[in-house]
Design an enzyme around this catalytic site. Structure first.
Site, PDB file in Angstrom:
ATOM      1  CG  ASN A   7      -1.805   1.235   1.291  1.00 41.50           C
ATOM      2  OD1 ASN A   7      -1.386   2.331   0.913  1.00 41.50           O
ATOM      3  ND2 ASN A   7      -3.025   1.077   1.774  1.00 41.50           N
ATOM      4  CD  GLU A  34      -4.825   4.340   0.981  1.00 45.44           C
ATOM      5  OE1 GLU A  34      -4.205   3.861   1.943  1.00 45.44           O
ATOM      6  OE2 GLU A  34      -5.340   5.473   0.999  1.00 45.44           O
ATOM      7  CG  ASP A 149      -4.516  -2.080   3.400  1.00 48.43           C
ATOM      8  OD1 ASP A 149      -4.871  -2.740   4.407  1.00 48.43           O
ATOM      9  OD2 ASP A 149      -4.435  -0.843   3.387  1.00 48.43           O
ATOM     10  CG  ASN A 151      -7.742  -1.348   5.923  1.00 51.75           C
ATOM     11  OD1 ASN A 151      -6.855  -0.877   6.640  1.00 51.75           O
ATOM     12  ND2 ASN A 151      -8.121  -0.771   4.800  1.00 51.75           N
ATOM     13  CG  ASP A 220      -0.559  -4.148   4.341  1.00 53.15           C
ATOM     14  OD1 ASP A 220      -1.159  -3.600   3.397  1.00 53.15           O
ATOM     15  OD2 ASP A 220      -0.242  -3.542   5.402  1.00 53.15           O
ATOM     16  CG  ASP A 249       0.245   5.063   6.066  1.00 50.02           C
ATOM     17  OD1 ASP A 249       0.259   4.592   4.903  1.00 50.02           O
ATOM     18  OD2 ASP A 249      -0.737   5.660   6.544  1.00 50.02           O
ATOM     19  CG  HIS A 250       0.207   0.294   4.470  1.00 44.60           C
ATOM     20  ND1 HIS A 250      -0.585  -0.747   4.878  1.00 44.60           N
ATOM     21  CD2 HIS A 250      -0.556   1.411   4.559  1.00 44.60           C
ATOM     22  CE1 HIS A 250      -1.788  -0.288   5.197  1.00 44.60           C
ATOM     23  NE2 HIS A 250      -1.801   1.019   5.020  1.00 44.60           N
TER      24      HIS A 250
END
Length: 258
Positions: A7, A34, A149, A151, A220, A249-250
DNA sequence: ATGGCTGAGCTACTCAGA
């Protein structure tokens, strides 16, 4: 063959980091989430210059997924049947490895926060539709790799402090049960399968020094159908991209299949 | 309990992320 899932939180904001990653790690296939871009803004040329073909399902501002590949791909699918909202959250393809044709499905599951809102309802609905599709494929004994991802924090070990997430859309029991449904259908969490009880994360919040304190989450994942377990050689969470300047951030998860 | 940080769209500030 190395398949990576990442991501990137905007392909345009991240292009230098993505290129660094591709050149230093050389994955054969990359599942991106994303990308936050439409077709017309996607950096096809820059990625092509360093040896990757790009296939995308994009939209303006939010979401968007892509598959990068050293070899050209065909049979690209971008639909989740029944999803009327049609956010760009899924793209899949078929790749032959040895004698097996494997379907690679790249997903960006809705975040779902705040809970008890339409966002949470959409997450549940999206996952239910996805489970239905995967069930159909497994009933036909199709070889599957799902990367992306999700989530979803699968278990306590997958968060630095899972109690804080008990009523969060990433960890609510209802959500964890959706993940277990996928596992019970015959999919294997490749990371947990290979790394046993190792505690590692794929996401660290930008805020409050989460990266420095290792306040992370493992959200993930790669789920593989059990008919290709013998082909799964290794899996690795590559933390280097998260340590760089202007990081996502991933961080990428890398799966070795042969 | 809240805010904190980042990106897109757009040019002031909201929405979204997790």
């Amino acid at each position: 063959m190395k398949i990576s899932s990442w991501n990137v939180n905007s392909i345009r904001a991240r292009i230098d980091n993505v290129k660094d990653y591709l050149e230093s790690t050389s994955p054969d296939v990359v599942l991106l989430q994303e990308i936050k871009a439409e077709e017309k803004n996607f950096p096809y040329e820059e990625l092509n210059k360093i040896g990757y073909h790009s296939y995308i399902s994009g939209q303006k501002s939010y979401n968007g997924v892509a598959i990068l590949s050293k070899k050209k791909l065909d049979k690209i699918n971008r639909l989740l049947p029944g999803d009327n909202i049609k956010q760009a959250r899924i793209i899949s393809t078929e790749i032959k490895i040895k004698s097996k044709v494997i379907e690679f499905i790249n997903i960006y599951v809705p975040n779902g926060n705040p809970v008890d809102t339409d966002k949470y309802e959409y997450k549940i609905k999206w996952i239910d539709l996805f489970i239905k599709e995967i069930n159909k494929k497994l009933n036909k004994d199709i070889n599957i790799v799902i990367g992306g991802d999700f989530n979803i924090i699968p278990d306590d070990i997958d968060a630095y402090d899972s109690k804080r997430y008990l009523n969060d859309a990433l960890f609510r029991l209802e959500i964890r049960k959706k993940y277990r449904t996928l596992i019970n259908m015959g999919l294997v969490d490749a990371y947990r399968h290979i790394k046993k009880n190792k505690q590692e994360y794929t996401f660290w919040d930008y805020m409050a020094g989460s990266w420095q304190k290792n306040y992370g989450l493992r959200i993930d994942h790669f789920l593989v159908s059990n008919n290709i377990l013998e082909n799964i050689k290794n899996i690795n969470i590559n933390k280097k991209p998260r340590s760089k300047n202007k990081p996502s951030d991933h961080t990428p998860v890398e799966l070795e299949i042969s």
